[in-house]
Scaffold this active site. Structure first.
Site, PDB file in Angstrom:
ATOM      1  N   LYS A 146       3.254   2.216  -8.522  1.00 34.02           N
ATOM      2  CA  LYS A 146       4.176   2.986  -9.363  1.00 34.02           C
ATOM      3  C   LYS A 146       5.479   2.199  -9.451  1.00 34.02           C
ATOM      4  O   LYS A 146       6.282   2.183  -8.515  1.00 34.02           O
ATOM      5  CB  LYS A 146       4.418   4.357  -8.726  1.00 34.02           C
ATOM      6  CG  LYS A 146       4.763   5.488  -9.687  1.00 34.02           C
ATOM      7  CD  LYS A 146       6.040   5.299 -10.465  1.00 34.02           C
ATOM      8  CE  LYS A 146       7.280   5.661  -9.704  1.00 34.02           C
ATOM      9  NZ  LYS A 146       8.526   5.407 -10.495  1.00 34.02           N
ATOM     10  N   GLU A 191      11.174  -0.277   3.098  1.00 35.62           N
ATOM     11  CA  GLU A 191      12.258  -1.264   3.046  1.00 35.62           C
ATOM     12  C   GLU A 191      13.392  -0.598   2.290  1.00 35.62           C
ATOM     13  O   GLU A 191      13.274  -0.362   1.083  1.00 35.62           O
ATOM     14  CB  GLU A 191      11.766  -2.546   2.356  1.00 35.62           C
ATOM     15  CG  GLU A 191      12.602  -3.747   2.726  1.00 35.62           C
ATOM     16  CD  GLU A 191      13.659  -4.051   1.709  1.00 35.62           C
ATOM     17  OE1 GLU A 191      14.714  -3.382   1.756  1.00 35.62           O
ATOM     18  OE2 GLU A 191      13.422  -4.947   0.889  1.00 35.62           O
ATOM     19  N   CYS A 235      19.058  -5.685  -1.849  1.00 33.55           N
ATOM     20  CA  CYS A 235      19.092  -4.880  -0.625  1.00 33.55           C
ATOM     21  C   CYS A 235      19.732  -5.652   0.527  1.00 33.55           C
ATOM     22  O   CYS A 235      20.373  -5.074   1.381  1.00 33.55           O
ATOM     23  CB  CYS A 235      17.692  -4.416  -0.261  1.00 33.55           C
ATOM     24  SG  CYS A 235      16.496  -5.743  -0.256  1.00 33.55           S
ATOM     25  N   GLU A 286      26.248   1.531   1.113  1.00 29.55           N
ATOM     26  CA  GLU A 286      25.701   0.541   0.185  1.00 29.55           C
ATOM     27  C   GLU A 286      26.224   0.817  -1.230  1.00 29.55           C
ATOM     28  O   GLU A 286      26.059   1.911  -1.754  1.00 29.55           O
ATOM     29  CB  GLU A 286      24.170   0.631   0.200  1.00 29.55           C
ATOM     30  CG  GLU A 286      23.511  -0.415  -0.674  1.00 29.55           C
ATOM     31  CD  GLU A 286      21.984  -0.418  -0.514  1.00 29.55           C
ATOM     32  OE1 GLU A 286      21.367   0.637  -0.687  1.00 29.55           O
ATOM     33  OE2 GLU A 286      21.442  -1.489  -0.217  1.00 29.55           O
TER      34      GLU A 286
HETATM   35  P1  NAI Z   1      15.149   5.174  -5.662  1.00 27.92           P
HETATM   36  O1  NAI Z   1      14.919   4.910  -4.239  1.00 27.92           O
HETATM   37  O2  NAI Z   1      15.290   6.614  -6.050  1.00 27.92           O
HETATM   38  O3  NAI Z   1      13.963   4.550  -6.545  1.00 27.92           O
HETATM   39  C1  NAI Z   1      13.021   3.629  -6.052  1.00 27.92           C
HETATM   40  C2  NAI Z   1      11.625   4.050  -6.492  1.00 27.92           C
HETATM   41  O4  NAI Z   1      11.321   5.331  -5.956  1.00 27.92           O
HETATM   42  C3  NAI Z   1      11.433   4.175  -7.992  1.00 27.92           C
HETATM   43  O5  NAI Z   1      10.151   3.696  -8.352  1.00 27.92           O
HETATM   44  C4  NAI Z   1      11.494   5.674  -8.218  1.00 27.92           C
HETATM   45  O6  NAI Z   1      10.793   6.101  -9.367  1.00 27.92           O
HETATM   46  C5  NAI Z   1      10.827   6.193  -6.979  1.00 27.92           C
HETATM   47  N1  NAI Z   1      11.155   7.578  -6.638  1.00 27.92           N
HETATM   48  C6  NAI Z   1      12.280   8.284  -6.917  1.00 27.92           C
HETATM   49  N2  NAI Z   1      12.208   9.527  -6.426  1.00 27.92           N
HETATM   50  C7  NAI Z   1      11.010   9.634  -5.811  1.00 27.92           C
HETATM   51  C8  NAI Z   1      10.345  10.671  -5.085  1.00 27.92           C
HETATM   52  N3  NAI Z   1      10.902  11.871  -4.908  1.00 27.92           N
HETATM   53  N4  NAI Z   1       9.132  10.410  -4.575  1.00 27.92           N
HETATM   54  C9  NAI Z   1       8.546   9.212  -4.714  1.00 27.92           C
HETATM   55  N5  NAI Z   1       9.115   8.193  -5.401  1.00 27.92           N
HETATM   56  C10 NAI Z   1      10.331   8.397  -5.944  1.00 27.92           C
HETATM   57  O7  NAI Z   1      16.415   4.345  -6.088  1.00 27.92           O
HETATM   58  P2  NAI Z   1      17.327   4.396  -7.416  1.00 27.92           P
HETATM   59  O8  NAI Z   1      17.640   5.819  -7.765  1.00 27.92           O
HETATM   60  O9  NAI Z   1      16.692   3.579  -8.458  1.00 27.92           O
HETATM   61  O10 NAI Z   1      18.646   3.666  -6.912  1.00 27.92           O
HETATM   62  C11 NAI Z   1      19.591   4.383  -6.118  1.00 27.92           C
HETATM   63  C12 NAI Z   1      20.142   3.525  -4.997  1.00 27.92           C
HETATM   64  O11 NAI Z   1      19.102   3.104  -4.147  1.00 27.92           O
HETATM   65  C13 NAI Z   1      20.807   2.236  -5.403  1.00 27.92           C
HETATM   66  O12 NAI Z   1      22.126   2.437  -5.784  1.00 27.92           O
HETATM   67  C14 NAI Z   1      20.712   1.433  -4.150  1.00 27.92           C
HETATM   68  O13 NAI Z   1      21.750   1.767  -3.269  1.00 27.92           O
HETATM   69  C15 NAI Z   1      19.393   1.858  -3.565  1.00 27.92           C
HETATM   70  N6  NAI Z   1      18.315   0.909  -3.869  1.00 27.92           N
HETATM   71  C16 NAI Z   1      17.895   0.063  -2.906  1.00 27.92           C
HETATM   72  C17 NAI Z   1      16.927  -0.872  -3.180  1.00 27.92           C
HETATM   73  C18 NAI Z   1      16.462  -1.835  -2.155  1.00 27.92           C
HETATM   74  O14 NAI Z   1      15.958  -2.882  -2.510  1.00 27.92           O
HETATM   75  N7  NAI Z   1      16.562  -1.533  -0.879  1.00 27.92           N
HETATM   76  C19 NAI Z   1      16.335  -0.998  -4.506  1.00 27.92           C
HETATM   77  C20 NAI Z   1      16.796  -0.023  -5.448  1.00 27.92           C
HETATM   78  C21 NAI Z   1      17.772   0.885  -5.124  1.00 27.92           C
END
Ligand code: NAI
Ligand code: MG
Length: 493
Positions: free
Chosen positions: A179, A254, A288, A387
């Site tokens: 996904k 991660e 990240c 972050e």
């Molecule tokens: P997110 O963690 O919500 O999204 C990442 C993935 O999780 C996406 O594929 C999303 O569709 C999915 N997702 C969202 N809600 C879910 C749920 N309830 N159950 C299962 N999957 C779900 O991150 P988002 O909203 O894109 O970004 C928010 C913050 O997260 C950023 O500002 C940053 O601080 C952090 N982030 C960290 C990353 C890393 O590489 N560690 C990558 C992206 C975001």
């Protein structure tokens, strides 16, 4: 633009059950790049069932590692043949500069090649003898595929993050449902096309695009999943963990970071400036492992800040496809607003904004931001501890090694850390005391497919990449045989 309105399930391109689509945007001009299939629980259910059938009935989990390696290498070649096309797609969907997208896609292909080699090695390393103290028994362990994996990935390195999960899972013999992020779903769909052309059997890899709550949540909750692999934010990681707890799914996470970079005053000033800038401004700081908290020893503090501001002012900002651009737009309006708010908050909290944090002149549309440099950032401020996930660096001075270490380790995160000094003995000593899964010495950010990747503390659970990445998708079985011709003796005496 070709159509992205189908999901890849059981080796076929199908319309989502509810027939919906959602738009993905190009963050450099805010225009709709493509309409994408909006998968929901019904599609996830079909995809998990297809993966389950492919796993339970084979042949994928039963094939030799060498046979799986052939398919993985075909996928790697398929990616390399389209490197610039895929990189261009990534630039439009995510915003990153084209040369960085080329690195990503090159690394994506490299990741499939690397796990092809590990799949081959599994054939000879799959079984190991275990020396038992009781010599009446012979014991061997076997590495076996864990089952059906669900992978939920973010938008900052879209195709590469898919590869970090898909390549080891397939190498191990698992079947899976991927996904991708709704902000950058296009290259995951391209990966499905490439895997299909590479003759990956039907159902082994399924790609379901959709929103987090609509497609991600049902995937994390589905009882047909044995293993969940996630990269993204801490709050979503916690939800995934909760969903996994219901039926004790194996998980690897991660998550975020607020990684420190300690610069001792014997460091080369220009090298320090370049690594600091790369460490926080590459990929727009949407990384990240970005070294977003910089600790500089007092003697170098003022000259370093001066040079940072001078160099930050020279960074070229614009659409990722434009020549020479080093900072593209942020991924979407939500992230853009979040970062503008963080910049405002830092100023309210008493940090000194030396440079940037504003919309650059001449960029009317698109989520462009000048790189921001904060100095004298209070240790109890939000911007020092949380972050930001954008091109915002927080800098503080320190006096001695003990203080630097204390400050660096004072975080709920522990993904990465970096240290710079000409005194290698000191640098190594500090590296060993830093509480983080990845520590860079005299550099920041270089990432290698062979080496483990993952965090301490709230930055996650488990390690990806290298042999650790493969082990995420393998179970260990013991097979123990009783070799004695004597009765066991429970009641036969
Ligand atoms: P997110 O963690 O919500 O999204 C990442 C993935 O999780 C996406 O594929 C999303 O569709 C999915 N997702 C969202 N809600 C879910 C749920 N309830 N159950 C299962 N999957 C779900 O991150 P988002 O909203 O894109 O970004 C928010 C913050 O997260 C950023 O500002 C940053 O601080 C952090 N982030 C960290 C990353 C890393 O590489 N560690 C990558 C992206 C975001
Ligand atoms: Mg997009």
């Amino acid at each position: 633009m070709k159509s992205y309105e189908h999901l890849y399930i059981d080796g076929q391109w199908v319309k989502p059950a509810l027939g919906g689509t959602f738009p993905t945007l190009d963050p450099s001009n805010e225009a709709v790049l493509a309409q994408v299939a909006a998968g929901t629980a019904a599609d996830i259910d079909l995809a998990v069932k297809a993966a389950r059938k492919a796993f339970d009935e084979g042949p994928w989990p039963q094939t030799s590692g060498a046979q799986r390696a052939v398919v993985l290498r075909r996928i790697a070649s398929g990616i390399r043949e389209r490197l610039d096309t895929l990189a261009t797609l990534e630039v439009h969907d995510n915003g990153k500069p084209f040369p960085e997208a080329q690195w990503d896609i090159g690394d994506t292909a490299g990741c499939f090649d690397f796990y092809a080699e590990l799949a081959e090695q599994l054939d000879t390393r799959q079984e190991q003898n275990v020396q038992l103290a009781d010599e009446r028994f012979t014991c061997v362990t076997r590495k076996e595929p864990m089952g059906v994996a669900g992978a939920i990935i973010p938008w900052n390195f879209p195709m590469l993050m898919a590869a970090w999960k898909v390549a080891p899972a397939l190498a191990a013999g698992c079947c899976m449902v991927l996904k991708p992020s709704e902000l950058t779903p296009l290259t995951a769909l391209e990966l499905a096309h490439i895997a299909h052309e590479a003759c990956l059997p039907a159902g082994v890899l399924n790609v379901v695009t959709g929103l987090g709550p609509d497609a991600g949540a049902p995937l994390s909750e589905h009882p047909g999943i044995d293993k969940l692999a996630f990269t993204g934010s801490v709050p979503t990681g916690a939800k995934i963990m909760q969903a996994a707890a219901r039926d004790i799914k194996n998980i690897s996470l991660e998550l975020g970071g607020k990684s420190p970079f300690i610069i001792f005053d014997d460091s080369d000033l220009e090298a320090a400036v370049e690594w600091i800038m790369f460490g926080i401004f590459w990929n727009q700081g949407e990384v990240c492992s970005a070294t977003s908290r910089v600790l500089v020893q007092r003697g170098l503090y003022e000259p370093l800040l001066k040079r940072l501001v001078e160099e930050a002012g020279k960074l070229s900002i614009g659409p990722g496809m434009q020549d020479g651009v080093l900072l593209g737009p942020l991924v979407n309006s939500t992230q853009y607003q979040k970062i503008l708010q963080a910049v405002a908050r830092g100023q309210e909290e008493g940090a000194t904004l030396l440079y940037g944090g504003t919309r650059p002149l001449g960029c009317e549309a698109g989520y462009f931001l000048t790189p921001a440099i904060f100095a004298d950032v209070p240790v109890d401020s939000w911007i020092w501890n949380e972050e930001i996930f954008g091109p915002v660096v927080c800098v503080r001075p320190f006096d001695d090694e003990a203080e630097a270490l204390r400050s660096a380790n004072d975080s709920r995160f522990g993904l990465a850390a970096a240290v710079m000094s000409r005194d290698l003995e000191r640098a190594e000593r500090v590296a060993r005391r830093l509480r983080a899964g990845i520590v860079w010495v005299n550099c920041s950010q270089p990432t290698f497919t062979e080496a483990p990747w993952g965090g301490y503390k709230q930055s996650g659970i488990g390690r990806e990449l290298g042999e650790w990445g493969l082990n995420n998708y393998l179970e260990t079985k013991q097979i123990t045989r009783y070799d004695s011709d004597q009765p066991w003796g429970w009641y036969i005496k």
